[in-house]
Design an enzyme around this catalytic site. Structure first.
Site, PDB file in Angstrom:
ATOM      1  CG  ASP A 177      26.021 -17.970 -16.874  1.00 52.94           C
ATOM      2  OD1 ASP A 177      25.669 -17.227 -17.793  1.00 52.94           O
ATOM      3  OD2 ASP A 177      25.861 -19.207 -16.886  1.00 52.94           O
ATOM      4  CG  ASP A 197      27.199 -23.437 -16.036  1.00 56.23           C
ATOM      5  OD1 ASP A 197      27.089 -22.292 -16.505  1.00 56.23           O
ATOM      6  OD2 ASP A 197      26.460 -24.386 -16.357  1.00 56.23           O
TER       7      ASP A 197
END
Length: 655
Positions: free
Chosen positions: A348, A552
């Site tokens: 990400d 996250d």
């Protein structure tokens, strides 16, 4: 965070008990600890009695046999008990019963010393395996000793010592120098360095001051800290780590499950073959019963899969243990096994490859709008969101000392942004891709102006949001995230291992390409909603094989679950990401991912070495027994010695 309204007493006024930390020390070989292991004591006692029985055999055969019986009982009792329980409860055979049967068989034809030697070495290898596996687990579970029990809570200026379970969010705590921090929270007052090794694996203490985040189970340094609790006891990062430890200790890798299933089948085959060896040669080959029985006992010993059974878990636990010392927690051996097969690592962008704390670089108000007023309106609406881009706008307004407005009917627009009503007027703030769909021009500026401005800002690697009211563009916000200092190095290290690196982001393609240029990733996928990330992970798995996803946020959770292995960021990661992740980087250091993949691959190589070695030893000993015949003591030493060697080979990963 405002603290002036609270009465913070001087820390020396406290009269309650202290809670001193028990910091784990580096683990080295400890012979005293090994000898204190009950299995090891029984094994060594069995060996000592074997030598005594052999020594007295020359002048008292009866006394010698009595001592041998005691030796058998001391060394073999626990293994025999395990084998019998498995046989009774699950109607399965394992190596424990095979070894005990071989030892008793040897004793029945007068080879008491050989049987005792088998029991001794078998017990010794079992004790060594238990000790080393326990030692490996302690590198993970030693942090259990750091679980705080009580905290000093401040209420209305008075202090009292309370149990951790009684703390609630918002409580004010005092942590004195050298004490354990009892709960996750933020520092309200005080400055100190905090040893976070138990959580993040960092070797150096981290400086903390007002506003800093602290974690339960870490150790306060030289100064007192006043901390406001931000998470309940069961939701702290420390509690999540404990849960992961428990999962890591119980979840077996696929290879170990296969060996367990094979052990039961193999044990039945060995027993059947042994019975045939005892009965057929005297009938068909005219062998003597004693010679046949002896050769069958040798076969029973050398054919048992002890070394094969011990080939996997010591190596896997050693690798998990070594990773834990560096702040990387696996939730089970199966994830280490899968990580060794990694073909692609997908990151990400926000908060993973980048710091996740963007700054407003440009704020442009359209004609007819006051810049400061528009910024105050934007910050007021964004204040309803916890998205990093929204928080950046709120910080910008705070830096310019702008007063925020009251917002009504605020709601999130999934995958785009947020809207809210101020003084009866509806405002929307979100992704600038809506410019491509709008047909109306904003007041005082044509739509082409905003498109051109967006293109310019995105070419500089900035994320662009637009401000809308009445479906007209009122302004534009440009934000830029900072690439993590170690991001480029982390990508290069993965590529050096032959792994492709992908980046998944909800940002526009132009912004993503700028970050990709700075980090060197191979594949870029932009403009993704959470469900799009899942689709891309599935596509990568179909094209390349095993995929590791690193994320996250809450929006990364579906992709983490879809990947072969999901890696969550422990320090800044969301609760959902940590729950779903298979591996957690407690220090958020993505540079460690490459070394973890290397370690996983090393563990798999060692497992393969062990299995090939174990099968080879079994095969050679079995053939030797039939072709030439080998003595039972040699078979015992060869077979059990190979078991000890594969255990020690697995422990090389602890270095």
């Amino acid at each position: 965070m405002q603290t002036t309204s609270r009465q913070l007493p001087h820390h020396k006024a406290l009269s309650g008990g202290t809670q001193q930390p028990r910091t784990p020390q580096p683990r080295r070989f400890d012979p005293i600890a090994m000898l204190s292991n009950s299995e090891m004591q029984a094994a060594l006692g069995s060996g000592a009695l074997m030598l005594i029985a052999w020594a007295v055999g020359g002048w008292s055969e009866i006394l010698s046999i009595v001592i041998y019986v005691i030796s058998y009982t001391l060394g073999g009792w626990s293994k025999a008990k395990e084998g019998v329980e498995l046989l009774v409860k699950e109607r399965d055979l394992d190596v424990n019963l095979l070894m005990i049967a071989a030892a008793l068989g040897a004793a029945s034809i007068g080879y008491w010393n050989e049987g005792a030697m088998l029991i001794f070495i078998f017990a010794l290898s079992g004790a060594l395996e238990s000790y080393t596996m326990e030692r490996s687990k302690k590198d993970i579970s030693s942090l259990m000793a750091l679980k705080p029990a009580t905290a000093v809570r401040i209420e209305k200026g008075a202090m009292s010592e309370v149990a951790i379970d009684l703390l609630v969010i918002g409580d004010l705590l005092l942590v004195r120098p050298g004490e354990l921090i009892p709960a996750d929270g933020k520092v309200c007052q005080g400055e100190s360095s905090v040893d976070q090794a138990s959580i993040t694996g960092e070797s150096l203490p981290i400086e903390k001051s007002t506003g800093s985040e602290v974690f339960a189970g870490t150790v306060n340094g030289e100064g007192p800290l006043y901390i406001e609790v931000t998470k309940s006891a069961e939701n702290t990062l420390f509690a999540k780590i404990i849960k992961m430890v428990e999962e890591a200790e119980t979840e077996l890798p696929d290879s170990q499950r296969f060996i367990k299933r094979l052990e039961a089948i193999y044990a039945r085959v060995v027993v059947a073959a042994t019975l045939l060896l005892i009965t057929l040669p005297p009938l068909l080959l005219d062998w003597s019963w004693s010679a046949t029985f002896y050769k069958a006992m040798v076969f029973l010993v050398v054919a048992s899969p002890c070394a094969l059974v011990s080939s996997i878990m010591p190596a896997m636990l050693s690798a998990i243990s070594k990773s834990a010392r560096k702040g990387i927690l696996f939730k089970g051996g199966v994830h280490l096994e899968n990580m060794a097969r990694t073909s692609v690592v997908a990151f990400d962008k926000t908060g993973t490859l980048t710091e996740g704390t963007p700054q407003v670089t440009d704020f442009i108000a359209g004609d007819g709008y006051d810049r400061n007023e528009l910024l105050a309106i934007s910050a007021s609406i964004e204040n309803m969101s916890r998205h990093p881009l929204a928080e950046a706008v709120v910080r910008k307004a705070a830096e310019e000392n702008l007063e925020l407005h009251g917002v009504l009917e605020s709601k999130s627009i999934t995958g785009w942004g947020i809207e809210g009503e101020i003084d009866g007027q509806l405002w929307k703030i979100g992704k600038s891709n809506l410019l491509d769909e709008l047909v109306k021009s904003s007041e005082g500026a044509g739509l082409e102006y905003w498109r051109s401005l967006r293109q310019q800002l995105e070419s500089e690697g900035k994320t662009v949001s637009i401000i809308l009211t009445d479906d007209q563009v009122a302004g534009m916000i440009a934000l830029q995230d900072t690439v993590r200092p170690q991001a480029a190095a982390a990508v290069r290290k993965l590529q050096a291992l032959g792994i492709k690196v992908a980046m998944l982001t909800g940002d526009r393609a132009a912004t993503a390409q700028v970050i990709a240029g700075k980090t060197g990733v191979d594949l870029v996928f932009a403009d993704l909603l959470p469900e799009d990330k899942v689709i891309q992970i599935k596509a990568l798995r179909e094209q390349y094989g095993h995929v590791v996803m690193v994320g996250d946020g809450v929006n990364d959770a579906p992709a983490l679950a879809t990947a072969t292995v999901g890696i969550g960021m422990g320090m800044k990661g969301s609760g959902a990401a940590l729950e779903i992740a298979d591996v957690v980087l407690m220090n958020d250091n993505i540079e460690e991912i490459a070394s973890t993949v290397s370690l996983a691959r090393r563990s798999q190589r060692i497992v393969k070495q062990n299995m090939i070695f174990a099968v080879s030893v079994i095969t050679v000993l079995m053939i030797s027994n039939f072709v030439q015949g080998i003595a039972l003591p040699f078979g015992v030493i060869g077979h059990e010695g190979s078991t000890i060697l594969v255990i020690l080979n697995g422990l090389r990963l602890l270095r």
